[in-house]
Write an enzyme that holds these catalytic residues in place. Structure first.
Site, PDB file in Angstrom:
ATOM      1  CB  CYS A 112      20.375 -34.837  17.223  1.00  0.00           C
ATOM      2  SG  CYS A 112      20.652 -36.300  16.162  1.00  0.00           S
ATOM      3  CG  HIS A 252      23.802 -33.377  18.844  1.00  0.00           C
ATOM      4  ND1 HIS A 252      23.353 -34.427  19.570  1.00  0.00           N
ATOM      5  CD2 HIS A 252      24.032 -33.892  17.723  1.00  0.00           C
ATOM      6  CE1 HIS A 252      23.235 -35.448  18.806  1.00  0.00           C
ATOM      7  NE2 HIS A 252      23.569 -35.191  17.569  1.00  0.00           N
ATOM      8  CG  ASN A 282      24.571 -38.901  17.449  1.00  0.00           C
ATOM      9  OD1 ASN A 282      23.724 -38.660  18.195  1.00  0.00           O
ATOM     10  ND2 ASN A 282      24.844 -38.376  16.189  1.00  0.00           N
TER      11      ASN A 282
END
Ligand code: ACO
Length: 325
Positions: A112, A252, A282
């Site tokens: 990520c 994030h 996500n």
């Protein structure tokens, strides 16, 4: 000379998968997903679409917005954990799709945190004159990497691509500070076990669904808050700033509770925080560039603003960056 984000673009597939759709697929509920994660829906790429296709769409938008032609790019970096193939790189496919050749194109894998890592690499390439204009993307087809029978993970992820074009500039835009880090000792806590040299594909790995996301959710949660807050505070200090100097915070998007805990620790108001997890879930490396692009489009991020980018992912990897937009 400073580093300028010349333009951005994003691509999200049309197909929306809501929490209510998921209720029909696994033993879950809209209420559980919303209250535990903040997610309401996510986008799913059609079966014929791979990661490079989404990057190409996002890249075309970013190029158009900057009045640039594909030939004006001389380096492509794609951050992804869901590449089209093990090789060639997804970046090479994007180069081909854009009708380009004969310059470096490569992928970065920092889960990520990949987009932030990519921007840091691009900054070095620009400053060392190894490139003059770099296209950096974070892009994922996470729907191909989750076990759709595992309610603990399949509800969390979505598909999409975000792109930024970076170049050296004489105006006030710049990356004012950054830090990046990893702790490989914690790698087992968030892992796709099979498909690489450790555990090549076999009937057994497929039967055991080892080509999908395995995570220790509570450990990911604790570490994400700790290291995102720590790196955000360090980046602010290194820029000679405090939290009050920030116009916008773009973290994030893994879980709304991770974001809320982090902003509470650092002292950033929610009104200054960009949140896309409700709409897109996500998307691993793609969440930060997509959130940047949404903020630009919505008029929340303007030239001269101070924006704090912050990320955490498998590895574990993390980092933060203060940008004068
Ligand atoms: N629907 C319904 N129930 C569920 C679901 C689901 N989708 N998933 C798990 N449950 C159940 C569990 O089985 C458990 O049941 P039990 O009490 O009978 O054993 C119960 O819900 C509670 O589970 P917990 O794990 O305690 O739930 P928690 O509140 O910790 O939330 C979550 C789980 C959302 C995964 C949380 O730990 C988290 O957000 N962790 C961070 C991980 C993350 O965001 N990962 C994304 C990828 S990593 C990244 O991007 C950095």
């Amino acid at each position: 000379m400073g580093i300028k984000f010349v333009s951005t673009g994003r691509y999200l597939p049309d197909k929306v998968l809501t929490n209510f759709d998921l209720e029909k697929m696994v033993d879950t509920s809209d209420e559980w997903i919303r209250t535990r994660t903040g997610i309401k829906e996510r986008r799913i790429a059609p079966s014929e679409m791979a990661t490079s296709d989404m990057v190409t769409e996002a890249a075309r938008i970013a190029l158009d917005r900057a009045n640039l032609k594909p030939e004006d790019i001389d380096c492509i970096i794609v951050a992804t954990v869901t590449p089209d193939n093990a090789y060639p790189s997804t970046a090479c496919w994007v180069q081909k799709n854009l009708g380009l050749k004969h310059f470096p194109a490569f992928d970065i894998e920092a889960a990520c945190s990949g987009f932030l890592y990519g921007v840091i690499v691009a900054k070095s390439l620009l400053e060392s004159k190894a490139a003059t204009r770099v296209l950096v993307s974070g892009a994922e087809t996470m729907s191909r990497a989750v076990n759709w029978e595992d309610r603990e993970t399949c509800v969390l992820f979505g598909d999409g691509a975000g792109v930024a074009i970076l170049e050296l500039s004489n105006d006030e835009s710049d990356i004012l500070s950054y830090n990046w880090a990893a702790d490989g000792n914690l790698g087992e806590l968030l892992i796709q076990p099979a498909g690489g040299s450790r555990l090549p594909p076999s009937h057994e790995t497929i039967d055991k669904k080892l080509h999908s996301v395995f995570m220790q959710g509570a450990d990911v949660f604790k570490n994400a808050v700790r290291w995102m807050a720590d790196s955000a505070e360090r980046a602010l200090r290194d820029a000679g700033m405090t939290k009050d100097d920030i116009d916008l915070y773009i973290p994030h998007q893994a879980n709304i509770r991770i974001i809320e805990s982090t902003i509470k620790r650092v002292g950033i108001p929610k009104e200054k925080t960009v949140i896309t997890i409700d709409r897109f879930a996500n998307i691993s490396a793609a969440t930060v560039p997509i959130a940047i692009d949404c903020a630009v489009e919505e008029g929340r991020l303007k030239r001269g603003d101070i924006v704090l980018l912050n990320t955490f992912g498998g590895g574990f990897t993390w980092g933060a960056m203060v940008v004068k937009w």
